[in-house]
Write a protein that holds these residues in place. Structure first.
Motif, mmCIF file in Angstrom:
data_model
loop_
_atom_site.group_PDB
_atom_site.id
_atom_site.type_symbol
_atom_site.label_atom_id
_atom_site.label_comp_id
_atom_site.label_asym_id
_atom_site.label_seq_id
_atom_site.Cartn_x
_atom_site.Cartn_y
_atom_site.Cartn_z
ATOM 1 N N UNK A 1 0.848 -1.193 0.000
ATOM 2 C CA UNK A 1 0.000 0.000 0.000
ATOM 3 C C UNK A 1 0.881 1.239 0.000
ATOM 4 N N UNK A 2 0.599 2.173 -0.866
ATOM 5 C CA UNK A 2 1.414 3.381 -0.979
ATOM 6 C C UNK A 2 1.088 4.338 0.146
ATOM 7 N N UNK A 3 2.076 4.962 0.734
ATOM 8 C CA UNK A 3 1.844 5.927 1.789
ATOM 9 C C UNK A 3 1.175 7.158 1.212
ATOM 10 N N UNK A 4 0.193 7.752 1.916
ATOM 11 C CA UNK A 4 -0.491 8.926 1.391
ATOM 12 C C UNK A 4 0.443 10.113 1.329
ATOM 13 N N UNK A 5 0.329 10.941 0.289
ATOM 14 C CA UNK A 5 1.190 12.103 0.181
ATOM 15 C C UNK A 5 0.880 13.112 1.274
ATOM 16 N N UNK A 20 -2.705 17.426 -11.757
ATOM 17 C CA UNK A 20 -1.606 16.572 -12.178
ATOM 18 C C UNK A 20 -2.046 15.123 -12.372
ATOM 19 N N UNK A 21 -2.874 14.641 -11.479
ATOM 20 C CA UNK A 21 -3.226 13.216 -11.520
ATOM 21 C C UNK A 21 -4.504 12.952 -12.315
ATOM 22 N N UNK A 22 -5.151 13.968 -12.812
ATOM 23 C CA UNK A 22 -6.430 13.785 -13.487
ATOM 24 C C UNK A 22 -7.562 14.199 -12.571
ATOM 25 N N UNK A 152 -9.368 12.601 0.890
ATOM 26 C CA UNK A 152 -10.258 13.524 0.179
ATOM 27 C C UNK A 152 -11.730 13.244 0.441
ATOM 28 N N UNK A 153 -12.047 12.176 1.137
ATOM 29 C CA UNK A 153 -13.446 11.746 1.202
ATOM 30 C C UNK A 153 -14.347 12.695 1.978
ATOM 31 N N UNK A 224 -3.797 7.557 -7.605
ATOM 32 C CA UNK A 224 -4.155 8.522 -6.564
ATOM 33 C C UNK A 224 -5.394 8.053 -5.793
ATOM 34 N N UNK A 225 -6.410 7.589 -6.510
ATOM 35 C CA UNK A 225 -7.645 7.113 -5.872
ATOM 36 C C UNK A 225 -7.356 5.958 -4.914
ATOM 37 N N UNK A 226 -6.433 5.085 -5.328
ATOM 38 C CA UNK A 226 -6.125 3.896 -4.532
ATOM 39 C C UNK A 226 -4.915 4.096 -3.620
#
Length: 447
Positions: A1-5, A20-22, A152-153, A224-226
């Motif tokens: 799992x990628x760490x959140x920015x 940048x990410x769409x 972002x939720x 980004x979403x995931x």
């Protein structure tokens, strides 16, 4: 799992990152916002038009009006349970389309009620409306969980939830343009959203897919979403699996505060009429003011907890501190009946309604914080059922109190409305002190 920015510090930073990410997820969010706005125009009509229908057309008692609301809330509670499970079972695309189709048809059916049918005719129409409208929030929360990372939720939820206030603003703005103070042309008020609902259905059915398979979502946006979650697998998770979990019932207790929101929506116009003698056209500006303030609360409340997370706070601390601030903002509404100035009362109710909307944006997000995506609609449905049942009983009781004691009954209604949130928040903190998330098998995720 990628760490959140962690580099996004402000809303402008969030928007730059989106570029940048769409940004296709924001188009999906716009559809949720529009549907929620339509939902609340349909839902708010009875509260705005109620005093006119009571005094000039149907001559309901307060008890009969509360019976109409009781029918809606019972159907809404039943529909929450059914629709929540249905949306998780058939998917957001079909589930949401069925929901808006049902509520649009029953909204139109109000115009067919005759005086001889009385309050019972309205109760039947409201029952059908409640079943259909119950699918809105389970669908929206599931969509946000599918399309937005956790950071972002709350902000995304605050944006679509702002549609509730836009709908509540449009209702008192539009209705006096087509309905007279004596109730002439009242049927037209229930026909104004059908065309918009049909257009929305076409857009939804031709636009919506999950982000993992959507041709308009690039790899950067999907990553980004995931970024702080995982893609949902295809295994079904029956709602009965979440029914016995303490987190499900913690959310349900949080949703008992819905009774206060429904009180503002269904009885706010009646209170202003009883306390200050406002008729249909005179109600427009005060009610618009209340819901403009609510709109600000919805967006700021969603943004605030997201901002706390970006500052490095835990999700648990961010959500609960925001909920505490909301509860404190709501508390002064207990004094709304103690003033002879209608604008003081309007501002107190507006601040409380804004606090409630900020509260709602965060409690909805709690579900996707704790539960996997495949369970979110079911949990929202169960909590929504409890909130609707609490609202139904509160509406039923208030109508009878007002018929027996007159407008003094509003004192107790506002006292409860002001104090309920702090009480509920204390209970929830004792139930789930850490808000530990669960995986797709509903096991705790230990980090």
């Amino acid at each position: 799992m990628t760490s959140p920015p962690t580099q996004e510090k402000t809303l402008s930073g969030l928007q730059q990152a989106a570029g940048k990410v769409g940004k296709y997820r924001w188009r999906i969010l716009a559809l949720l916002f529009v549907a929620t706005t339509i939902n609340y125009v349909d839902r708010s009509i009875i509260g705005v038009l109620g005093p006119t229908l009571q005094n000039h057309v149907f001559h309901w008692t307060n008890t009969e009006y509360s019976n109409i609301n009781f029918a809606f809330m019972i159907a809404y509670g039943l529909g929450m349970l059914l629709m929540g499970g249905l949306v998780d079972r058939v998917g957001t695309k079909i589930g949401y389309a069925l929901s808006i189709g049902i509520w649009s048809i029953f909204s139109l059916s109000h115009a067919l009620v005759t005086r001889s049918m009385g309050w019972i005719g309205f109760a039947v129409a409201r029952f059908g409306l409640g079943i259909g409208e119950a699918g809105n929030f389970p669908s929206c929360i599931k969509t946000v969980a599918e399309w937005f990372p956790k950071k972002e939720r709350a902000f995304a939820t605050g944006i679509f939830n702002a549609g509730t206030n836009i709908g509540a603003i449009l209702a008192p703005l539009i209705i006096p343009l087509v309905v007279m103070n004596d109730g002439t042309n009242w049927q037209f008020a229930f026909c104004i959203t059908f065309v918009f609902s049909a257009i929305w259905l076409v857009l939804w059915l031709t636009t919506y897919r999950k982000p993992e398979v959507h041709p308009r979502v690039g790899k950067a946006e999907l990553d980004h979403i995931l970024s702080d979650t995982t893609a949902e697998n295809s295994e079904r998770l029956p709602w009965r699996r979440v029914f016995g979990l303490k987190e499900t019932w913690a959310f349900a207790i949080l949703k008992t505060t819905d009774a206060v929101w429904w009180f503002y929506l269904f009885w706010g116009g009646f209170f202003l009429h009883a306390q200050f003698g406002l008729e249909l056209k005179g109600l427009a500006l005060p009610m618009i003011t209340i819901y403009v303030i609510s709109d600000v609360g919805s967006i700021v409340g969603g943004w605030l907890s997201s901002a706390f997370i970006k500052r490095g706070w835990s999700i648990n601390k961010s959500r609960k501190v925001t909920l505490l601030l909301c509860a404190l903002l709501i508390l002064p509404v207990a004094f709304a009946t103690q003033t002879d100035n209608q604008w003081v009362a309007v501002v107190l109710i507006g601040l409380a309604a804004g606090g409630h909307q900020a509260w709602s944006a965060n409690i909805f997000t709690v579900v996707s914080d704790v539960f996997p995506k495949k369970a979110t609609a079911s949990v929202v449905g169960i909590g929504g059922m409890v909130g609707a049942l609490a609202s139904a009983m509160a509406n039923l009781g208030l109508g009878r109190v007002l018929d027996s004691s007159g407008k003094s009954g509003y004192f107790f209604a506002f006292l409860i409305a002001g104090s309920l949130y702090l009480t509920v928040l204390l209970i929830i903190h004792l139930m789930i002190p850490k808000m530990t998330p669960r995986d797709e098998h509903l096991r705790y995720v230990h980090k």
